[in-house]
Design a protein around this motif. Structure first.
Motif, PDB file in Angstrom:
ATOM      1  N   ASP A 117       0.717  -1.205   0.109  1.00  0.00           N
ATOM      2  CA  ASP A 117       0.146   0.008   0.189  1.00  0.00           C
ATOM      3  C   ASP A 117       0.736   1.290   0.136  1.00  0.00           C
ATOM      4  O   ASP A 117       0.292   2.368   0.009  1.00  0.00           O
ATOM      5  CB  ASP A 117      -1.128  -0.013   1.087  1.00  0.00           C
ATOM      6  N   THR A 118       2.003   1.079  -0.071  1.00  0.00           N
ATOM      7  CA  THR A 118       2.972   2.473   0.075  1.00  0.00           C
ATOM      8  C   THR A 118       3.380   2.778  -1.594  1.00  0.00           C
ATOM      9  O   THR A 118       3.983   3.705  -1.801  1.00  0.00           O
ATOM     10  CB  THR A 118       4.304   2.235   0.748  1.00  0.00           C
ATOM     11  N   THR A 119       3.176   2.034  -2.486  1.00  0.00           N
ATOM     12  CA  THR A 119       3.627   2.313  -3.717  1.00  0.00           C
ATOM     13  C   THR A 119       2.667   3.187  -4.662  1.00  0.00           C
ATOM     14  O   THR A 119       1.277   3.321  -4.106  1.00  0.00           O
ATOM     15  CB  THR A 119       3.456   0.711  -4.830  1.00  0.00           C
ATOM     16  N   ALA A 120       3.061   3.837  -5.361  1.00  0.00           N
ATOM     17  CA  ALA A 120       2.523   4.732  -6.261  1.00  0.00           C
ATOM     18  C   ALA A 120       1.061   4.211  -6.958  1.00  0.00           C
ATOM     19  O   ALA A 120       0.090   4.748  -6.947  1.00  0.00           O
ATOM     20  CB  ALA A 120       3.390   5.530  -7.251  1.00  0.00           C
ATOM     21  N   ARG A 121       1.194   3.078  -7.412  1.00  0.00           N
ATOM     22  CA  ARG A 121       0.127   2.246  -8.153  1.00  0.00           C
ATOM     23  C   ARG A 121      -1.009   2.045  -7.216  1.00  0.00           C
ATOM     24  O   ARG A 121      -2.217   2.259  -7.638  1.00  0.00           O
ATOM     25  CB  ARG A 121       0.551   1.176  -9.032  1.00  0.00           C
ATOM     26  N   VAL A 122      -0.766   1.618  -6.155  1.00  0.00           N
ATOM     27  CA  VAL A 122      -1.746   1.295  -5.057  1.00  0.00           C
ATOM     28  C   VAL A 122      -2.593   2.489  -4.748  1.00  0.00           C
ATOM     29  O   VAL A 122      -3.862   2.699  -4.731  1.00  0.00           O
ATOM     30  CB  VAL A 122      -1.341   0.599  -3.948  1.00  0.00           C
ATOM     31  N   LYS A 123      -1.601   3.680  -4.411  1.00  0.00           N
ATOM     32  CA  LYS A 123      -2.220   4.710  -4.083  1.00  0.00           C
ATOM     33  C   LYS A 123      -3.087   5.485  -5.206  1.00  0.00           C
ATOM     34  O   LYS A 123      -4.097   5.960  -4.832  1.00  0.00           O
ATOM     35  CB  LYS A 123      -1.062   5.825  -3.600  1.00  0.00           C
ATOM     36  N   ASN A 124      -2.898   5.459  -6.292  1.00  0.00           N
ATOM     37  CA  ASN A 124      -3.374   5.756  -7.483  1.00  0.00           C
ATOM     38  C   ASN A 124      -4.890   5.087  -7.806  1.00  0.00           C
ATOM     39  O   ASN A 124      -5.850   5.629  -8.212  1.00  0.00           O
ATOM     40  CB  ASN A 124      -2.575   6.119  -8.654  1.00  0.00           C
ATOM     41  N   LYS A 145      -8.422  -4.087   2.567  1.00  0.00           N
ATOM     42  CA  LYS A 145      -8.714  -2.492   2.837  1.00  0.00           C
ATOM     43  C   LYS A 145      -9.785  -1.976   1.855  1.00  0.00           C
ATOM     44  O   LYS A 145     -10.629  -1.236   2.285  1.00  0.00           O
ATOM     45  CB  LYS A 145      -7.380  -1.794   3.259  1.00  0.00           C
ATOM     46  N   ARG A 146      -9.435  -2.184   0.536  1.00  0.00           N
ATOM     47  CA  ARG A 146     -10.330  -1.535  -0.560  1.00  0.00           C
ATOM     48  C   ARG A 146     -11.876  -2.155  -0.523  1.00  0.00           C
ATOM     49  O   ARG A 146     -12.775  -1.597  -0.752  1.00  0.00           O
ATOM     50  CB  ARG A 146      -9.479  -1.665  -1.899  1.00  0.00           C
TER      51      ARG A 146
END
Length: 186
Positions: free
Chosen positions: A114-121, A170-171
């Motif tokens: 969950d700290t990667t840019a792809r997950v955040k986006n 979480k999602r």
């Protein structure tokens, strides 16, 4: 489902069944053409397909490049197929013209950290202060990609450890398994 059982066809069949009009498919770059081919083969609604593109631009003066940049474009299509790597760039610079009816995330195990840019986006990010030894900065919140329906496909939901399912829980189950990181890990 294990690899080779037809997850792509199942997803297209679900889109056919639901009558979704605006569809976003996120997949590894190596699978974009395969998704387009399979979509043309199995789609019963004759939806238009776009593989959103990036176009390099530059400004010149006296034959010297003084500025260069990349522009990202969403075409007016029913189905947009985009790679994980392009999600960050596209959603940072531009937004799709209309909301999505259906979001298909292929190889969803790519979203395990969950700290990667792809997950955040893709799944969204609440934002927070990041304290580094040299400076502090605020990471802006990101809205998740919203769709009326979301389908996450994978043949290998766990690569090695149960914590790799945390972002998915979480999602997709925010009131159950995804409610608390501490409770989940315990």
């Amino acid at each position: 489902d294990p690899p080779g059982l037809g997850k792509t066809i199942q997803a297209i069949g679900l889109a056919n069944l639901t009558g979704a009009k605006r569809i976003l498919i996120i997949c590894p770059a190596s699978l974009k053409d395969n998704w387009a081919k399979e979509w043309r083969k199995w789609d019963v609604n004759n939806r238009s397909i776009d593989l959103p593109s990036a176009k390099p631009r530059r400004k010149q003066k006296n034959n010297v490049v003084i500025k260069s940049w990349t522009e990202y474009f969403w075409e007016d299509a029913d189905v947009s197929i985009i790679s994980y790597d392009m999600v960050v760039k596209f959603f940072k610079q531009t937004h799709p013209p209309d909301p999505w009816d259906f979001l298909i995330i292929d190889e969803a195990h790519y979203l395990k950290t969950d700290t990667t840019a792809r997950v955040k986006n893709i799944y969204g990010y609440k934002g927070k202060w990041v304290n580094n030894p040299n400076h502090s900065r605020y990471e802006e919140p990101l809205e998740p990609i919203e769709a009326k329906r979301i389908l996450a496909l994978t043949g290998t939901p766990l690569m090695s450890r149960p914590i790799e399912l945390w972002t998915t829980c979480k999602r997709f189950d925010p009131e159950g398994l995804g409610r608390s990181y501490h409770a989940y890990t315990k």
